[in-house]
Design an enzyme around this catalytic site. Structure first.
Site, PDB file in Angstrom:
ATOM      1  N   ARG A   1      -1.668  -8.533  13.824  1.00 14.18           N
ATOM      2  CA  ARG A   1      -1.886  -7.541  12.595  1.00 14.18           C
ATOM      3  C   ARG A   1      -2.738  -8.415  11.600  1.00 14.18           C
ATOM      4  NH1 ARG A   1       3.523  -4.939  11.248  1.00 14.18           N
ATOM      5  NH2 ARG A   1       2.390  -3.863   9.644  1.00 14.18           N
TER       6      ARG A   1
ATOM      7  N   ARG B   1     -10.505   0.796   7.325  1.00  9.81           N
ATOM      8  CA  ARG B   1      -9.980  -0.395   7.605  1.00  9.81           C
ATOM      9  C   ARG B   1     -11.001  -1.429   8.207  1.00  9.81           C
ATOM     10  NH1 ARG B   1      -4.100  -1.624   8.985  1.00  9.81           N
ATOM     11  NH2 ARG B   1      -3.773   0.434   8.124  1.00  9.81           N
TER      12      ARG B   1
ATOM     13  N   ARG C   1      10.236  -0.734  11.532  1.00 10.79           N
ATOM     14  CA  ARG C   1       9.160  -0.181  12.148  1.00 10.79           C
ATOM     15  C   ARG C   1       8.988  -1.165  13.539  1.00 10.79           C
ATOM     16  NH1 ARG C   1       4.147   0.499   8.181  1.00 10.79           N
ATOM     17  NH2 ARG C   1       3.188  -0.669   9.814  1.00 10.79           N
TER      18      ARG C   1
ATOM     19  N   ARG D   1      11.785  -5.078   5.487  1.00 12.43           N
ATOM     20  CA  ARG D   1      11.457  -3.870   5.110  1.00 12.43           C
ATOM     21  C   ARG D   1      12.122  -2.835   5.911  1.00 12.43           C
ATOM     22  NH1 ARG D   1       5.285  -2.030   5.557  1.00 12.43           N
ATOM     23  NH2 ARG D   1       5.392  -3.206   7.502  1.00 12.43           N
TER      24      ARG D   1
ATOM     25  N   LYS E   1       0.926  -1.166   0.040  1.00  9.57           N
ATOM     26  CA  LYS E   1       0.004  -0.130  -0.064  1.00  9.57           C
ATOM     27  C   LYS E   1       1.003   1.181   0.027  1.00  9.57           C
ATOM     28  CE  LYS E   1      -2.084  -1.150   3.734  1.00  9.57           C
ATOM     29  NZ  LYS E   1      -1.338  -2.421   4.157  1.00  9.57           N
TER      30      LYS E   1
HETATM   31  P1  AP5 Z   1       4.573  -1.562   2.106  1.00  9.74           P
HETATM   32  O1  AP5 Z   1       4.686  -0.618   0.930  1.00  9.74           O
HETATM   33  O2  AP5 Z   1       5.410  -0.886   3.287  1.00  9.74           O
HETATM   34  O3  AP5 Z   1       3.501  -2.335   2.609  1.00  9.74           O
HETATM   35  P2  AP5 Z   1       2.148  -1.712   3.224  1.00  9.74           P
HETATM   36  O4  AP5 Z   1       0.878  -2.418   2.414  1.00  9.74           O
HETATM   37  O5  AP5 Z   1       2.299  -0.260   3.148  1.00  9.74           O
HETATM   38  O6  AP5 Z   1       2.203  -2.460   4.486  1.00  9.74           O
HETATM   39  P3  AP5 Z   1       2.063  -1.796   6.094  1.00  9.74           P
HETATM   40  O7  AP5 Z   1       2.609  -2.918   7.160  1.00  9.74           O
HETATM   41  O8  AP5 Z   1       2.616  -0.297   6.197  1.00  9.74           O
HETATM   42  O9  AP5 Z   1       0.507  -2.028   6.424  1.00  9.74           O
HETATM   43  P4  AP5 Z   1      -0.220  -1.839   7.685  1.00  9.74           P
HETATM   44  O10 AP5 Z   1      -1.530  -1.886   7.262  1.00  9.74           O
HETATM   45  O11 AP5 Z   1       0.191  -3.032   8.544  1.00  9.74           O
HETATM   46  O12 AP5 Z   1       0.226  -0.626   8.323  1.00  9.74           O
HETATM   47  P5  AP5 Z   1      -0.158   0.760   8.444  1.00  9.74           P
HETATM   48  O13 AP5 Z   1       1.035   1.591   8.795  1.00  9.74           O
HETATM   49  O14 AP5 Z   1      -1.118   1.188   7.551  1.00  9.74           O
HETATM   50  O15 AP5 Z   1       5.664  -2.717   1.582  1.00  9.74           O
HETATM   51  C1  AP5 Z   1       6.440  -3.791   2.568  1.00  9.74           C
HETATM   52  C2  AP5 Z   1       7.685  -4.107   2.137  1.00  9.74           C
HETATM   53  O16 AP5 Z   1       7.359  -5.059   1.134  1.00  9.74           O
HETATM   54  C3  AP5 Z   1       8.539  -3.080   1.744  1.00  9.74           C
HETATM   55  O17 AP5 Z   1       9.824  -3.491   2.112  1.00  9.74           O
HETATM   56  C4  AP5 Z   1       8.265  -2.776   0.320  1.00  9.74           C
HETATM   57  O18 AP5 Z   1       9.591  -2.635  -0.364  1.00  9.74           O
HETATM   58  C5  AP5 Z   1       8.167  -4.300  -0.274  1.00  9.74           C
HETATM   59  N1  AP5 Z   1       7.324  -4.347  -1.487  1.00  9.74           N
HETATM   60  C6  AP5 Z   1       6.049  -3.893  -1.577  1.00  9.74           C
HETATM   61  N2  AP5 Z   1       5.509  -4.386  -2.754  1.00  9.74           N
HETATM   62  C7  AP5 Z   1       6.134  -5.173  -3.317  1.00  9.74           C
HETATM   63  C8  AP5 Z   1       6.452  -5.967  -4.471  1.00  9.74           C
HETATM   64  N3  AP5 Z   1       5.443  -5.820  -5.269  1.00  9.74           N
HETATM   65  N4  AP5 Z   1       7.373  -6.882  -4.546  1.00  9.74           N
HETATM   66  C9  AP5 Z   1       8.342  -6.973  -3.789  1.00  9.74           C
HETATM   67  N5  AP5 Z   1       8.453  -6.225  -2.738  1.00  9.74           N
HETATM   68  C10 AP5 Z   1       7.418  -5.428  -2.344  1.00  9.74           C
HETATM   69  O19 AP5 Z   1      -0.738   0.623  10.231  1.00  9.74           O
HETATM   70  C11 AP5 Z   1      -0.013   0.462  11.394  1.00  9.74           C
HETATM   71  C12 AP5 Z   1      -0.766   0.337  12.324  1.00  9.74           C
HETATM   72  O20 AP5 Z   1      -1.567   1.824  12.550  1.00  9.74           O
HETATM   73  C13 AP5 Z   1      -1.995  -0.334  12.367  1.00  9.74           C
HETATM   74  O21 AP5 Z   1      -1.513  -1.771  12.603  1.00  9.74           O
HETATM   75  C14 AP5 Z   1      -2.859   0.123  13.371  1.00  9.74           C
HETATM   76  O22 AP5 Z   1      -2.320   0.088  14.660  1.00  9.74           O
HETATM   77  C15 AP5 Z   1      -2.890   1.565  12.935  1.00  9.74           C
HETATM   78  N6  AP5 Z   1      -3.861   2.044  12.154  1.00  9.74           N
HETATM   79  C16 AP5 Z   1      -3.552   2.440  10.717  1.00  9.74           C
HETATM   80  N7  AP5 Z   1      -4.589   2.892   9.929  1.00  9.74           N
HETATM   81  C17 AP5 Z   1      -5.823   2.587  10.895  1.00  9.74           C
HETATM   82  C18 AP5 Z   1      -7.100   2.556  10.871  1.00  9.74           C
HETATM   83  N8  AP5 Z   1      -7.618   3.030   9.706  1.00  9.74           N
HETATM   84  N9  AP5 Z   1      -7.744   2.178  11.725  1.00  9.74           N
HETATM   85  C19 AP5 Z   1      -7.189   1.943  13.006  1.00  9.74           C
HETATM   86  N10 AP5 Z   1      -6.057   1.605  13.380  1.00  9.74           N
HETATM   87  C20 AP5 Z   1      -5.131   2.009  12.269  1.00  9.74           C
HETATM   88 MG    MG Z   2       2.099   0.884   4.702  1.00  8.75          MG
END
Ligand code: AP5
Ligand code: MG
Length: 211
Positions: A166, A88, A155, A122, A13
């Site tokens: 998660r 989400r 992270r 990552r 994402k």
């Molecule tokens: P990356 O692009 O970082 O993946 P991502 O989908 O953004 O993963 P996240 O871990 O950030 O998602 P998340 O939903 O757990 O975290 P968020 O910060 O939103 O890619 C991952 C890795 O793979 C990287 O190293 C990248 O280079 C590699 N990669 C990517 N695409 C690739 C490909 N095609 N091929 C090979 N490698 C690839 O949320 C964190 C926390 O915040 C949550 O757990 C929660 O506590 C809170 N939170 C956030 N939003 C909410 C909400 N709406 N409601 C309640 N709590 C929330």
């Molecule tokens: Mg992310």
């Protein structure tokens, strides 16, 4: 245009919204980064947010919805926004619809086994939060961000214990959004296991066909 990205942890994402934002010149609203920024403040709100994020749990809906409502007031999002990480769950999705019209919901689909592999490799820029991967998207200089030279770190929620929580939350609470947006005819189901560039091209192809 208002676009939502959702999918399991590490489905890409952050990576894909960053690229799409540059291509379409539409800003990204990244819920995780907003929360991580708030978390660095040493006050009650920061500590409360940390108590959820660091163990892999979701922030309570009401708190999250208020944060997004406030963020959306910014002038920058007036002509469109790309959402990364919000909504989400169905409650958040309905809340969002009261504020804006969603044009497309892009679901990045990857299996759990790949999530664990990507998570371990990552790295995030501690200054600008750009995302890297030691194997699939390494920085040019080891440990340094290509864009701002900030130090790359892992992270706090990229631990085995937090990722189990998660992923469980994702499957039970977020995955129902697939059917929700499918029924509305807004879903774009993308195979997130392909290369970063291939996924980007696939998304662009569909969005161009829409226009
Ligand atoms: P990356 O692009 O970082 O993946 P991502 O989908 O953004 O993963 P996240 O871990 O950030 O998602 P998340 O939903 O757990 O975290 P968020 O910060 O939103 O890619 C991952 C890795 O793979 C990287 O190293 C990248 O280079 C590699 N990669 C990517 N695409 C690739 C490909 N095609 N091929 C090979 N490698 C690839 O949320 C964190 C926390 O915040 C949550 O757990 C929660 O506590 C809170 N939170 C956030 N939003 C909410 C909400 N709406 N409601 C309640 N709590 C929330
Ligand atoms: Mg992310």
């Amino acid at each position: 245009m208002n676009i939502i990205f959702f999918g399991p942890q590490t489905s890409g994402k952050g990576t894909q919204t960053e690229r799409l934002s540059e291509k379409l010149d539409i800003p990204v609203l990244r819920s995780g980064d907003i929360l991580r920024n708030k978390k660095t403040t040493d006050d009650d709100e920061g500590r409360e947010i940390a108590s959820f994020i660091d163990v892999g749990k979701l922030i309570p809906d009401e708190m999250m919805n208020n944060i997004i409502k406030e963020e959306l007031q910014k002038e920058a999002y007036k002509n469109g926004v790309i959402f990364d990480g919000y909504p989400r769950n169905l409650f958040q999705a309905k809340h969002l619809e009261e504020m804006i019209n969603v044009d497309r919901a892009i679901f990045l689909d990857v299996p759990d086994a790949l999530v664990l592999k990507r998570m371990a490799a990552r790295r995030i820029c501690s200054k600008c939060r750009a995302v890297y991967n030691l194997s699939s998207n390494p920085p040019k200089e080891e440990g340094k961000c290509n864009k701002c030279q900030g130090d790359l770190t892992q992270r706090s929620d990229d631990t085995e214990a937090a990722i189990a929580v998660r992923l469980n939350i994702y499957h039970n609470i977020t995955e129902p959004l697939v059917n929700y947006y499918k029924e509305q005819g807004k879903l774009l189901h993308i195979d997130g296991t392909k290369s970063i560039e291939d996924v980007h091209e696939e998304i662009l192809k569909h969005l161009t066909a829409d226009a």
